[in-house]
Every structure is written in structure tokens, then in C-alpha cells.
Design a protein around this motif. Structure first.
Motif, PDB file in Angstrom:
ATOM      1  N   ARG A 299       0.823  -1.209   0.000  1.00  0.00           N
ATOM      2  CA  ARG A 299       0.000   0.000   0.000  1.00  0.00           C
ATOM      3  C   ARG A 299       0.859   1.262   0.000  1.00  0.00           C
ATOM      4  NH1 ARG A 299      -5.384   0.104   3.429  1.00  0.00           N
ATOM      5  NH2 ARG A 299      -5.472   1.942   2.067  1.00  0.00           N
ATOM      6  N   TYR A 300       1.942   1.263   0.766  1.00  0.00           N
ATOM      7  CA  TYR A 300       2.811   2.436   0.780  1.00  0.00           C
ATOM      8  C   TYR A 300       3.396   2.690  -0.616  1.00  0.00           C
ATOM      9  CZ  TYR A 300       2.648   1.938   5.880  1.00  0.00           C
ATOM     10  OH  TYR A 300       2.226   1.835   7.189  1.00  0.00           O
ATOM     11  N   ALA A 301       3.825   1.619  -1.271  1.00  0.00           N
ATOM     12  CA  ALA A 301       4.449   1.774  -2.587  1.00  0.00           C
ATOM     13  C   ALA A 301       3.451   2.204  -3.651  1.00  0.00           C
ATOM     14  CB  ALA A 301       5.122   0.460  -2.995  1.00  0.00           C
ATOM     15  N   SER A 302       2.199   1.765  -3.541  1.00  0.00           N
ATOM     16  CA  SER A 302       1.213   2.037  -4.591  1.00  0.00           C
ATOM     17  C   SER A 302       0.363   3.276  -4.332  1.00  0.00           C
ATOM     18  CB  SER A 302       0.295   0.825  -4.779  1.00  0.00           C
ATOM     19  OG  SER A 302      -0.366   0.505  -3.566  1.00  0.00           O
ATOM     20  N   GLU A 303       0.305   3.781  -3.083  1.00  0.00           N
ATOM     21  CA  GLU A 303      -0.624   4.867  -2.758  1.00  0.00           C
ATOM     22  C   GLU A 303       0.035   6.176  -2.372  1.00  0.00           C
ATOM     23  OE1 GLU A 303      -3.702   3.544  -0.004  1.00  0.00           O
ATOM     24  OE2 GLU A 303      -3.545   1.509  -0.808  1.00  0.00           O
ATOM     25  N   LEU A 304       1.293   6.155  -1.961  1.00  0.00           N
ATOM     26  CA  LEU A 304       1.952   7.409  -1.593  1.00  0.00           C
ATOM     27  C   LEU A 304       2.305   8.194  -2.854  1.00  0.00           C
ATOM     28  CD1 LEU A 304       4.224   6.208   1.332  1.00  0.00           C
ATOM     29  CD2 LEU A 304       2.129   7.562   1.472  1.00  0.00           C
ATOM     30  N   PRO A 305       2.139   9.529  -2.842  1.00  0.00           N
ATOM     31  CA  PRO A 305       2.276  10.322  -4.067  1.00  0.00           C
ATOM     32  C   PRO A 305       3.700  10.585  -4.504  1.00  0.00           C
ATOM     33  CG  PRO A 305       1.730  11.738  -2.206  1.00  0.00           C
ATOM     34  CD  PRO A 305       1.686  10.338  -1.693  1.00  0.00           C
ATOM     35  N   LEU A 306       4.709  10.353  -3.630  1.00  0.00           N
ATOM     36  CA  LEU A 306       6.087  10.616  -4.040  1.00  0.00           C
ATOM     37  C   LEU A 306       6.842   9.298  -4.168  1.00  0.00           C
ATOM     38  CD1 LEU A 306       8.183  11.924  -1.010  1.00  0.00           C
ATOM     39  CD2 LEU A 306       6.228  10.427  -0.820  1.00  0.00           C
ATOM     40  N   PRO A 307       7.967   9.286  -4.877  1.00  0.00           N
ATOM     41  CA  PRO A 307       8.717   8.028  -5.037  1.00  0.00           C
ATOM     42  C   PRO A 307       9.176   7.483  -3.694  1.00  0.00           C
ATOM     43  CG  PRO A 307       9.495   9.710  -6.558  1.00  0.00           C
ATOM     44  CD  PRO A 307       8.579  10.397  -5.607  1.00  0.00           C
ATOM     45  N   VAL A 308       8.987   6.198  -3.492  1.00  0.00           N
ATOM     46  CA  VAL A 308       9.392   5.565  -2.244  1.00  0.00           C
ATOM     47  C   VAL A 308      10.175   4.294  -2.546  1.00  0.00           C
ATOM     48  CG1 VAL A 308       7.444   6.469  -0.910  1.00  0.00           C
ATOM     49  CG2 VAL A 308       7.234   4.249  -2.046  1.00  0.00           C
ATOM     50  N   ASN A 309      11.055   3.974  -1.621  1.00  0.00           N
ATOM     51  CA  ASN A 309      11.744   2.683  -1.633  1.00  0.00           C
ATOM     52  C   ASN A 309      11.396   1.991  -0.328  1.00  0.00           C
ATOM     53  OD1 ASN A 309      14.477   1.215  -0.569  1.00  0.00           O
ATOM     54  ND2 ASN A 309      14.135   0.845  -2.744  1.00  0.00           N
ATOM     55  N   VAL A 310      10.663   0.891  -0.403  1.00  0.00           N
ATOM     56  CA  VAL A 310      10.154   0.220   0.786  1.00  0.00           C
ATOM     57  C   VAL A 310      10.895  -1.094   0.977  1.00  0.00           C
ATOM     58  CG1 VAL A 310       8.106  -0.641   1.985  1.00  0.00           C
ATOM     59  CG2 VAL A 310       7.880   1.215   0.306  1.00  0.00           C
ATOM     60  N   VAL A 311      11.417  -1.297   2.175  1.00  0.00           N
ATOM     61  CA  VAL A 311      11.997  -2.579   2.553  1.00  0.00           C
ATOM     62  C   VAL A 311      10.960  -3.319   3.393  1.00  0.00           C
ATOM     63  CG1 VAL A 311      13.809  -3.743   3.861  1.00  0.00           C
ATOM     64  CG2 VAL A 311      14.359  -1.729   2.467  1.00  0.00           C
ATOM     65  N   ALA A 312      10.532  -4.480   2.906  1.00  0.00           N
ATOM     66  CA  ALA A 312       9.542  -5.302   3.607  1.00  0.00           C
ATOM     67  C   ALA A 312      10.281  -6.461   4.259  1.00  0.00           C
ATOM     68  CB  ALA A 312       8.483  -5.810   2.631  1.00  0.00           C
ATOM     69  N   ASN A 313      10.435  -6.387   5.579  1.00  0.00           N
ATOM     70  CA  ASN A 313      11.255  -7.355   6.296  1.00  0.00           C
ATOM     71  C   ASN A 313      10.402  -8.292   7.146  1.00  0.00           C
ATOM     72  OD1 ASN A 313      13.993  -8.222   7.514  1.00  0.00           O
ATOM     73  ND2 ASN A 313      12.756  -7.735   9.305  1.00  0.00           N
ATOM     74  N   ASP A 314      10.804  -9.554   7.203  1.00  0.00           N
ATOM     75  CA  ASP A 314      10.172 -10.502   8.117  1.00  0.00           C
ATOM     76  C   ASP A 314      11.190 -11.554   8.516  1.00  0.00           C
ATOM     77  OD1 ASP A 314       7.052 -10.987   8.921  1.00  0.00           O
ATOM     78  OD2 ASP A 314       8.223 -12.839   9.032  1.00  0.00           O
ATOM     79  N   LEU A 315      10.966 -12.152   9.675  1.00  0.00           N
ATOM     80  CA  LEU A 315      11.895 -13.143  10.207  1.00  0.00           C
ATOM     81  C   LEU A 315      11.762 -14.494   9.521  1.00  0.00           C
ATOM     82  CD1 LEU A 315      13.994 -13.838  12.425  1.00  0.00           C
ATOM     83  CD2 LEU A 315      12.070 -14.386  13.938  1.00  0.00           C
ATOM     84  N   LEU A 316      10.559 -14.810   9.020  1.00  0.00           N
ATOM     85  CA  LEU A 316      10.283 -16.135   8.481  1.00  0.00           C
ATOM     86  C   LEU A 316      10.507 -16.192   6.972  1.00  0.00           C
ATOM     87  CD1 LEU A 316       6.981 -16.938  10.422  1.00  0.00           C
ATOM     88  CD2 LEU A 316       9.300 -17.643  11.000  1.00  0.00           C
ATOM     89  N   ASP A 317      11.139 -17.269   6.533  1.00  0.00           N
ATOM     90  CA  ASP A 317      11.338 -17.464   5.095  1.00  0.00           C
ATOM     91  C   ASP A 317      10.004 -17.588   4.361  1.00  0.00           C
ATOM     92  OD1 ASP A 317      14.106 -17.418   5.249  1.00  0.00           O
ATOM     93  OD2 ASP A 317      14.211 -19.544   5.760  1.00  0.00           O
ATOM     94  N   THR A 318       9.019 -18.244   4.998  1.00  0.00           N
ATOM     95  CA  THR A 318       7.717 -18.415   4.358  1.00  0.00           C
ATOM     96  C   THR A 318       7.023 -17.081   4.160  1.00  0.00           C
ATOM     97  OG1 THR A 318       6.805 -18.867   6.562  1.00  0.00           O
ATOM     98  CG2 THR A 318       7.356 -20.766   5.195  1.00  0.00           C
TER      99      THR A 318
END
Length: 624
Positions: free
Chosen positions: A166-185
Motif C-alpha cells: 500500500r505504501y508503494a502504490s498509494e503514496l504520491p512521491l517516489p518511495v523505496n520500501v523494505v519489507a522485512n520478516d523473520l520467516l522465510d515463508t
């Protein structure tokens, strides 16, 4: 004959209710905002927040989707959007300042070169600085290139990556989003969702311990954490406290920290006060104002952690929502502002066993002094104690709570900016828009919202004005008219009548966003009880014998109590009501004056959410 379902490929255009096949597995799609997430066939999920416990498969709840949290995500997108305008403007000003400095430096070099050339013979070689002219011109353009660089966002506990999408698709300025999680799945699910939403150039999935990732961003370099972030979003299951320090260190100066804590049973109640202190560094309060106290405990935990590193915080928006707390905090590197933390930290003497009143106790105080050259500066002092062990109103023993945040909970300019977005937003994209308007309008009313009207931009684009770093909250917490009426055993007055009486006396009296039926005011408790006694005298006389001697109500009505519950000796004390010279003495229960501000076209605001179904909440922790 069974209806044949059309199956699309992972590269197909995302759509709601779509069936997508990838590597032999069929996924169903759920749309929220402008993002689409793929749900595996074995994941029992429900998109209707009004579904019953049986229909929602609550026992099998997993990581994939919880529609109840859409309000949180809608609000977060808009909050980061409001912050992004401040971010872009600050970045622009830095670039212009750097460009101006580079231009002046180049002019000084050129002037020095001309002076040297005038002293040299015509056949001398060209000064080396001449060859750098083209490069210097290029350097002055580099800040403009930086203006096109993206705002860096970390979704530290990403699960399926829905927030990142949502941040990448809805924010009006260019963004670089890192989506981090502990689990490989989880990371595999994020990568699949990012690919399906065609956002691979904007979202970088990583598998890492969130704390390690943020500490690495702050102090080290690696393939997945190469710089600090402008926005960090912490949305864990339970408390966010273990992630606070690493998040603060991984933020750029003037960055935004978004924090969710869902352990309301800890920070909002007395059930686990030993755990509350262990996690948040303070004790909770008992009473209807516990929700606001919980917010203040969370903010105090963030503020004290930040202060150790020379960082100050400014809460832009702090909300108690359903079963959790959500705060948006601007973080600045400012050792000078850190000095005000002690005076913005308070303990609370709470009469929870008696009349329900409270007395905030700041830990320190500040004063303004004038130096020998006429300039003003702040001095810092220990605070004097202001509360007895017994309640000054009813005589019952008080309990100690805190320490907790004693500054403002919100920045009115930030709230106004988000409210300005709402009329142009799509109802389909932001399904909780009406609730956002109602809750944020109520939160804005808690403050001196007239300050927004004094801002020339009125919450518009550009830099968000900061509140004074030494400012304390003039009226923390809120009281319930019904609760006061139960203490006095009288008929409960309309809330508008009490608000009208307090406003008529010159005080602020507003709603609280935390719970319906509460009133926030800077009027002292002596005035609040005076208003209630006058209500009894004018409108609702107490039946004889209904208020027994030794109770809190008896103490309020007769100027003291024997404190029989604590085994104290009988005593009578007449208490003088300290009159505020700035207010009127006459008490008039003007319900018209006490009404909420009129809204456009007579629309009603959705100020408080009703539970859409039984056992409504965060559901069980995700497994696997």
C-alpha cells in the motif's frame, strides 16, 4: 454442474476476487486500498469484519488477512503521506542550501583564480582550479538529482507485505520500501505479492531479525541494510517495546516512527502492573482514563529510550483504537530539546478507590530567565510535590501511577493536513474514511484547534510546524459524567450541559477520542465538583439517605470524609475552592454552548467505533 473459475497467471493484472495460479498452486486475491494480496487455498480468512466467530474461522486465523486492521492501514498511509510533504520540503530546502553554498564556493574560487592570474605571467599554465569549473557546475546540480531520490520506508514486521504494497502504490512521491520478516515463508509470500502487484522496483523483501536489521542500518552495511530510513513502521503482535531502540537509531533526523502496541491488557489495565512497569517503565492507572494513560506510558517509553541517544520526540498523532494503540512520532536529533523531557514527564496520584479524581505530578519544571545581554534562556528545576497521600476532595487514599508522558498527544497541524485529504479520497480505496474523519476530528478537538487557523497554510503542504519543545499538556485525561454521578448518587446530567457549564466559566471542555462519554478540560477538580454540586442544587437533588457517611460522595458533598475504608480517625475539614480569577463564578448549564462544533451539511461524524461482532479483536497469533 460446478461453475468453472477463470484462472489467471501471476503476471496478470491484479483484480479483486481473482484466482491466480503459480507453480501449480491456486491463490485467491483480496484487495485493500490499491494493493492485492494472494491468499493460499489452505488459509482460512474472511473479508467481512461483521462475520461471526464461526464464519471467520477465528481459531484458524493466520498471517494472511485481518479486515479489522484496515483502519490502522488506511490511517497509516495517510499519516505517512502527510509526513512525506514535510519530508520533501525539508529535502528541497537542504538541496537549495547546499546548492547555494556550492555556488558561493565556486564564485570564491573563480575570484581567487582571477586574482592569481592577474599576478602571473601570460605564459604560465592554467591554474588547476580552472579545470574543475565544469565539475563544479555539475556538483551544483547534484542536489537536484537528490530531489528525485525516493523516501526510504521500512516495514519491519511485514508478514504478507500488505502495508509495504500500500505504501508503494498509494503514496504520491517516489518511495523505496523494505519489507522485512523473520520467516522465510513470510518473505516468500511478500515476494509473490510484490511480483503480482508489479512493484518489484519499489519494494525490497528481506529475511532478517527486525532488531538486527535496524541496528545494521544504523551502524553497519550489508546487502539488505545500506542506509538509515526516513519512516519506520512497527506493527508487531503484542508490544513494540523490544524494537523501539533499534528503530530510533535507524531513523534519519526528522524521521517518522509509527508504532502499534496490541497488548492493551498490559498498558491499559491494572491486571499486570508488574509487567506494565517492566515493559513501559511506568505503572498504569485505574479508571476510564486508563486508555489515555496507556498512550502516555507508550510515549514515555519511546521518549526515555530516545533521550539516551540525544534524540527528542514529538507525538504527531496518538490514538487509542479498539484493542490497540497507534502512535506517529517525529524524531529529531536535538540534545537541547532532550533537556525538557523531565518537565514533560509526570506521575499521577489517582483517587481510584474514592471519587475518581487525579492529580498530575510533574517530575521537574522549567522557567525562563533573562541573561546579562538581554537574551532569554531556560532554567531547569526539580518540581515541588503537589498532592497529598489522601485525596483533597473526598479524603480517600490515592494510588501512584506513572511515570508517563506529560506533553501533548497530537500536533494539530498534522491532523489538519490528514483531514484535508479526506474529501478527495476514494471510498473504495479508503473504506474506513468516515471513521478516520470522526476520530481525527475528535482528536483535533482535544487540542487548541484554533492554532491551525493561525497557520497560513492551515495544515496544507510544506513543512509541518512543530509544537514548542517545552510544552506540557494543560489537561491530561478525561472524566465521565456518569461516573461522577454514581459517586454522588444523583441523576446524571447531559454531557452537553456539563461542557456548557465549564465553557461558560471560561474553560476548555471537549470530547476524548479514547472513549465515548468522556470530557477533557483544564478546569481543576475543585471546579468540576463545584459544577456537580450546583447540578444537584439546581436540577437533581439527592435523595435523603442515599449518600452514606464515610463514602466518597459524602466527602464531596460535605467537605470531607472520615476515610472509614482506611481505618482513619474521624476528621472534618472545610476546603476552600481556589477561584480562577479568569473565569466567571456563575454556573449555567447551557447545553447549546456545550454542543459539538457544527459540521458541513449537517453530517454526523463516526466518532466511536461499535464492535461489529462478538469477540472482536486481534485474533490469535499467526502460526508457521
Amino acid at each position: 454442474m460446478a461453475e468453472q473459475v477463470e484462472v489467471a497467471a501471476i503476471e496478470s493484472t491484479p483484480a479483486a476476487g481473482q484466482t491466480v495460479e503459480h507453480e501449480g498452486i491456486k491463490y485467491n486475491t483480496i484487495k485493500e486500498g490499491l494493493a492485492h494480496i494472494l491468499v493460499p487455498p489452505n488459509a482460512k480468512t474472511i473479508t467481512d469484519p461483521k462475520a461471526t466467530k464461526q464464519e471467520s474461522g477465528e481459531k484458524a486465523q493466520n498471517v494472511f488477512y485481518n479486515p479489522i486492521q484496515q483502519f490502522n492501514r488506511d490511517l497509516s498511509v495517510l499519516a505517512i503521506r502527510a509526513f512525506s510533504e514535510d519530508f520533501a520540503e525539508r529535502r528541497k530546502q537542504r538541496a537549495e542550501k547546499k546548492s547555494e553554498g556550492a555556488l558561493k564556493k565556486r564564485e570564491r574560487r573563480q575570484q581567487a583564480r582571477k586574482e592569481r592570474e592577474a599576478k602571473k605571467a601570460a605564459n604560465e599554465t592554467t591554474d588547476p582550479t580552472t579545470a574543475n569549473g565544469a565539475n563544479e557546475t555539475t556538483q551544483t546540480q547534484r542536489p537536484d538529482d537528490k530531489l528525485r531520490s525516493a523516501m526510504r520506508i521500512l516495514d519491519a514486521l511485514s508478514a504478507t507485505g500488505l502495508r509495504a504494497l500500500r505504501y508503494a502504490s498509494e503514496l504520491p512521491l517516489p518511495v523505496n520500501v523494505v519489507a522485512n520478516d523473520l520467516l522465510d515463508t513470510a518473505t516468500a509470500a511478500i515476494k509473490l505479492n510484490v511480483r503480482h502487484n508489479k512493484l518489484t522496483s519499489q519494494i525490497q523483501p528481506t529475511t532478517s531479525n527486525a532488531q538486527a536489521h535496524m541496528y545494521n542500518a544504523a551502524f553497519g552495511f550489508s546487502s539488505h541494510a545500506y542506509a538509515k530510513y526516513d519512516v519506520i513502521d512497527l506493527d508487531p503482535y503484542g508490544t513494540a517495546v523490544p524494537f523501539i531502540e533499534s528503530a530510533l537509531l535507524a531513523l534519519n533526523d526528522n524521521g517518522l516512527l509509527c508504532v502499534t502496541c496490541t497488548d492493551a491488557g498490559v498498558f491499559n489495565s491494572m491486571g499486570y502492573l508488574e509487567k506494565t512497569y517492566a515493559l513501559y517503565g511506568g505503572l498504569p492507572v485505574k479508571g476510564l482514563h486508563a486508555h489515555e494513560a496507556g498512550l502516555r506510558l507508550i510515549l514515555n517509553s519511546i521518549a526515555t529510550t530516545a533521550a539516551k541517544h540525544g534524540l527528542s520526540i514529538e507525538p504527531l498523532l496518538s490514538l487509542s483504537i479498539d484493542f490497540y494503540a497507534r502512535v506517529f512520532v517525529r524524531v529529531r536529533r536535538s540534545p537541547a530539546e532532550v533537556k525538557f523531557l523531565a518537565s514533560k514527564t509526570m506521575s499521577v496520584h489517582s483517587c481510584d478507590s474514592g471519587c475518581g479524581s487525579w492529580a498530575p505530578q510533574p517530575l521537574a519544571r522549567t522557567s525562563v530567565a533573562t541573561g546579562a545581554n538581554g537574551s532569554e534562556f531556560f532554567k531547569y528545576h526539580p518540581a515541588q510535590t503537589s498532592a497529598d497521600k489522601r485525596c483533597e476532595h473526598c479524603g480517600f487514599r490515592t494510588h501512584l501511577a506513572g511515570p508517563m508522558w506529560g506533553g501533548p498527544l497530537h500536533n494539530p497541524f498534522f491532523i489538519a493536513r490528514i483531514l484535508n485529504y479526506l474529501p478527495s479520497l476514494s471510498d473504495d480505496t479508503y473504506a474506513t474514511k468516515d471513521r478516520i474523519e470522526g476520530m481525527l476530528t475528535t482528536a483535533l478537538d482535544e487540542l487548541d484547534s484554533d492554532a491551525v487557523e493561525k497557520d497560513p497554510k492551515q495544515g496544507g503542504s510544506g513543512i509541518l510546524p512543530a509544537l514548542p519543545p517545552h510544552q506540557q499538556d494543560p489537561h491530561p485525561f478525561a472524566f465521565s459524567v456518569s461516573a461522577l454521578s454514581r459517586v454522588l448518587h444523583c441523576q446524571a446530567p447531559p454531557e452537553a450541559a456539563i461542557r456548557g457549564a465549564l465553557r461558560g466559566m471560561g474553560y476548555v471542555a471537549t470530547r476524548s477520542h479514547t472513549k465515548a462519554g468522556l470530557i477533557k478540560t483544564q478546569a481543576p477538580w475543585s471546579v468540576v465538583w463545584e459544577v456537580m454540586r450546583e447540578w444537584i442544587r439546581q436540577r437533581a437533588p439527592v435523595k435523603e439517605g442515599s449518600v452514606r457517611k464515610g463514602t466518597a460522595g459524602w466527602g464531596i458533598l460535605h467537605g470531607g470524609t472520615e476515610g472509614e475504608k482506611d481505618g482513619a480517625e474521624d476528621k472534618e475539614a472545610e476546603k476552600e475552592v481556589k477561584e480562577d480569577p479568569g473565569r466567571k463564578r456563575e454556573i449555567v448549564f447551557d447545553e447549546t454552548l456545550g454542543k459539538d462544533k457544527a459540521k458541513p451539511a449537517g453530517r454526523k461524524l463516526v466518532r466511536y467505533q461499535m464492535n461489529p461482532r462478538d469477540n472482536w479483536g486481534p485474533m490469535s497469533r499467526a502460526k508457521g
